[in-house]
Design a protein around this motif. Structure first.
Motif, PDB file in Angstrom:
ATOM      1  N   THR A  30       0.723  -1.186  -0.010  1.00 44.07           N
ATOM      2  CA  THR A  30       0.049  -0.029   0.241  1.00 44.07           C
ATOM      3  C   THR A  30       0.768   1.302   0.063  1.00 44.07           C
ATOM      4  N   ARG A  31       0.296   2.327  -0.672  1.00 43.17           N
ATOM      5  CA  ARG A  31       1.057   3.634  -0.208  1.00 43.17           C
ATOM      6  C   ARG A  31       0.407   4.491   0.661  1.00 43.17           C
ATOM      7  N   ASN A  32      -0.281   3.776   1.331  1.00 44.01           N
ATOM      8  CA  ASN A  32      -1.306   4.660   2.379  1.00 44.01           C
ATOM      9  C   ASN A  32      -0.780   4.184   3.799  1.00 44.01           C
ATOM     10  N   LEU A  48       5.367  -0.149   2.178  1.00 45.99           N
ATOM     11  CA  LEU A  48       4.862   1.007   1.712  1.00 45.99           C
ATOM     12  C   LEU A  48       5.493   1.339   0.250  1.00 45.99           C
ATOM     13  N   ALA A  49       4.883   1.162  -0.615  1.00 46.59           N
ATOM     14  CA  ALA A  49       5.184   1.433  -1.884  1.00 46.59           C
ATOM     15  C   ALA A  49       4.164   1.629  -2.998  1.00 46.59           C
ATOM     16  N   ASP A  50       4.495   2.593  -3.942  1.00 40.13           N
ATOM     17  CA  ASP A  50       3.693   3.024  -5.169  1.00 40.13           C
ATOM     18  C   ASP A  50       3.716   1.936  -6.217  1.00 40.13           C
ATOM     19  N   ASP A  53       6.391   2.703  -8.930  1.00 39.53           N
ATOM     20  CA  ASP A  53       7.581   2.963  -8.573  1.00 39.53           C
ATOM     21  C   ASP A  53       8.155   1.187  -8.741  1.00 39.53           C
TER      22      ASP A  53
END
Length: 286
Positions: A30-32, A48-50, A53
């Motif tokens: 998740t990026r949240n 945590l990753a977009d 990316d």
């Protein structure tokens, strides 16, 4: 370790909960950061990753053996086809060199080649990309989500009117996101070589008339169906905040749904009925 992309959404979270309940190790992508704590309390790891990316996402994948891939919906105010096609490119690039042994990906019934038809085209391209790379991949072709009706709970409760672009008597395969998640979890745990395309729908097929009846039963009031004519679809999407490009794409996708692809008769059947889903939806909104 199972890596779940889209793990904070309805389907992805159902995948993760099913695996965790079975004692499996799970990482939620998740990026949240605000959603990380709740998942850690459930026993999951959080990365945590977009998804855009590629390098970071590939590194997350390298810490697992199997992954669930879901292409998240783009912001409706954007050119959704362009944005979601870019996400597909990033997902496919991230699994390259990841050393994953198997992936399960979410697609849709009616997936087909073409342009400007939303998920029907974008998810077909995800399928094609997975077929052209070496990691064994299982594809779920999901029926129409029950959760597509979630936004109607307030207007139905207030006015007793269910607005839809679908003909009132059009019967479609529909499915609960939770059933999709349970099927995905099972496919993730199957032997590496057991792959292919798996259509998934609920226990029965339903029409907008059936949806209105389910709301009526849950609310104890009369609910009628208001069908938006085809020539008004693009404007209706724009009024909901869709960009011009997204409104065109979604209107074309809706037209293909109405005009009817041939749906498989051998689909995996979930257990959650439309009435059960709507009952819970209404209880949760009160």
């Amino acid at each position: 370790m199972y890596i779940i992309v889209g793990g904070t959404g309805r389907v992805g979270s159902a995948v993760a909960k099913t695996l965790l309940a079975g004692g499996e190790a799970v990482t939620i992508v998740t990026r949240n950061a605000e959603k990380a704590g709740a998942w850690r309390q459930r026993g999951a790891e959080v990365a945590l990753a977009d998804v855009h990316d590629v390098a970071s996402l590939r590194e997350v994948f390298r810490h697992g053996k199997r992954a669930f891939l879901l292409n998240p919906n783009a912001d409706i105010s954007s050119d959704t086809d362009r944005e979601e096609r870019e996400t597909v490119r990033c997902l496919l690039a991230a699994i390259e060199g990841s050393r994953l042994e198997k992936v399960v990906a979410q697609s849709t019934m009616g997936a087909q080649p073409g342009e400007q038809c939303g998920d029907l085209n974008i998810l077909y391209e995800l399928e094609a990309g997975l077929r052209s790379q070496p990691i064994p991949a299982s594809i779920i072709r999901a029926a129409y989500y029950y959760s597509n009706w979630d936004a109607m709970v307030r207007p139905v409760t207030k006015d007793g009117v269910l607005s839809t672009m679908l003909p009132a008597d059009l019967t479609l395969p529909m499915v609960a996101p939770e059933d999709l998640g349970r099927v995905a979890a099972r496919l993730l745990q199957e032997p590496i070589g057991r792959i292919g395309i798996h259509p998934v729908e609920g226990p029965e097929r339903y029409s907008p008339n059936d949806v209105a009846a389910a709301f009526a039963a849950a609310l104890g009031r009369t609910v009628r169906v208001d069908v938006i004519p085809r020539e008004a679809w693009e404007d209706a999407y724009r009024r909901l905040g869709f960009s011009d490009a997204a409104a065109r794409s979604y209107a074309r996708m809706t037209a293909l749904t109405v005009d009817g692809p041939e749906y498989p008769e051998d689909a995996i059947r979930g257990s959650i009925s439309l009435q059960t889903y709507i009952d819970e939806l209404v209880r949760g909104s009160s």
